[in-house]
Scaffold this motif. Sequence first.
Motif, PDB file in Angstrom:
ATOM      1  N   LYS A 133       0.857  -1.174   0.000  1.00  0.00           N
ATOM      2  CA  LYS A 133       0.000   0.000   0.000  1.00  0.00           C
ATOM      3  C   LYS A 133       0.899   1.231   0.000  1.00  0.00           C
ATOM      4  CE  LYS A 133      -3.532   2.446   2.567  1.00  0.00           C
ATOM      5  NZ  LYS A 133      -4.387   2.462   3.750  1.00  0.00           N
ATOM      6  N   TYR A 134       0.616   2.143  -0.896  1.00  0.00           N
ATOM      7  CA  TYR A 134       1.350   3.394  -0.967  1.00  0.00           C
ATOM      8  C   TYR A 134       0.399   4.529  -0.643  1.00  0.00           C
ATOM      9  CZ  TYR A 134       4.903   0.662  -3.310  1.00  0.00           C
ATOM     10  OH  TYR A 134       5.847  -0.274  -3.596  1.00  0.00           O
ATOM     11  N   GLY A 135       0.906   5.533   0.016  1.00  0.00           N
ATOM     12  CA  GLY A 135       0.055   6.673   0.349  1.00  0.00           C
ATOM     13  C   GLY A 135       0.899   7.865   0.728  1.00  0.00           C
ATOM     14  N   THR A 136       0.226   8.947   0.973  1.00  0.00           N
ATOM     15  CA  THR A 136       0.911  10.174   1.366  1.00  0.00           C
ATOM     16  C   THR A 136      -0.059  11.024   2.158  1.00  0.00           C
ATOM     17  OG1 THR A 136       2.190  12.057   0.563  1.00  0.00           O
ATOM     18  CG2 THR A 136       0.285  11.414  -0.745  1.00  0.00           C
ATOM     19  N   ASP A 137       0.494  11.955   2.901  1.00  0.00           N
ATOM     20  CA  ASP A 137      -0.312  12.959   3.581  1.00  0.00           C
ATOM     21  C   ASP A 137      -0.170  14.254   2.806  1.00  0.00           C
ATOM     22  OD1 ASP A 137      -1.123  11.291   5.668  1.00  0.00           O
ATOM     23  OD2 ASP A 137       0.725  11.684   6.791  1.00  0.00           O
ATOM     24  N   VAL A 138      -1.255  14.950   2.617  1.00  0.00           N
ATOM     25  CA  VAL A 138      -1.246  16.197   1.870  1.00  0.00           C
ATOM     26  C   VAL A 138      -1.683  17.318   2.803  1.00  0.00           C
ATOM     27  CG1 VAL A 138      -2.271  17.444  -0.072  1.00  0.00           C
ATOM     28  CG2 VAL A 138      -1.792  14.995  -0.275  1.00  0.00           C
ATOM     29  N   ARG A 139      -0.919  18.397   2.774  1.00  0.00           N
ATOM     30  CA  ARG A 139      -1.287  19.591   3.539  1.00  0.00           C
ATOM     31  C   ARG A 139      -1.525  20.717   2.544  1.00  0.00           C
ATOM     32  NH1 ARG A 139       2.766  21.382   7.797  1.00  0.00           N
ATOM     33  NH2 ARG A 139       4.096  21.367   5.970  1.00  0.00           N
ATOM     34  N   VAL A 140      -2.607  21.424   2.690  1.00  0.00           N
ATOM     35  CA  VAL A 140      -2.903  22.575   1.844  1.00  0.00           C
ATOM     36  C   VAL A 140      -2.529  23.809   2.643  1.00  0.00           C
ATOM     37  CG1 VAL A 140      -4.681  23.850   0.598  1.00  0.00           C
ATOM     38  CG2 VAL A 140      -4.753  21.340   0.692  1.00  0.00           C
ATOM     39  N   LEU A 141      -1.587  24.580   2.107  1.00  0.00           N
ATOM     40  CA  LEU A 141      -1.123  25.788   2.774  1.00  0.00           C
ATOM     41  C   LEU A 141      -1.682  27.010   2.067  1.00  0.00           C
ATOM     42  CD1 LEU A 141       2.637  24.784   3.162  1.00  0.00           C
ATOM     43  CD2 LEU A 141       0.806  24.547   4.853  1.00  0.00           C
TER      44      LEU A 141
END
Length: 155
Positions: A133-141
Motif C-alpha cells: 500500500k502506498y500513500g501520502t499525507d497532503v497539507r494545503v497551505l
Amino acid sequence: MFKPESDARFEAVDSDMVRGRRTISYDFIIERDRARQGITCTGITAESITTGVRGRVWIDRENFRVLRIESEATDIPTSFPCQSARRNIDYDWTTINEERYLLPSLSEVRLTFRDRGRMLESRNLIRFREYQKYGTDVRVLEEDDAPIEEEKPVN
C-alpha cells in the motif's frame, strides 16, 4: 464479486477444490457477436479481430468470490495469424496494511500463431506478489508570496 456479462450463458457444472477452498464451477460461453474480447497479432502488419469466448469460473462456496477463471477464444477465422488464445487467472487473499484483499496471484496467457509457415506458441506468465500500500499525507497551505532566499554555494 463476480458479475457476469448479461450476454454470457452460464451453467453450473461441478464442485471442486481450489487452493484448499470448496468451490462451485460454472462453464460460460459468449458468442462472438456479443463478445468484447479482441485479439491483436503483430508481425509485418498488425491484425485485430473480435472473438467469442468460452471458459470456466470457480467461485468460493463460503464467501462467493472468484478464485480462478480460465477462458479461450472461439470463432477465430482460419485466415487469422493467431490460431488460439487462452488465459488463466488465479485469485488469492493477500494482506496489505493489515487488511485482506482478493487480488490476482497468477496470470497466464498463451497464444498459438503462424509465422513463416511454422506454428509457434507464446506464453506470458505473471506472478503477482509483494503487494504494498502506498500513500501520502497532503497539507494545503495558504498562498505564500514571500521571496525565497537562495543559498549560495561555498567555494
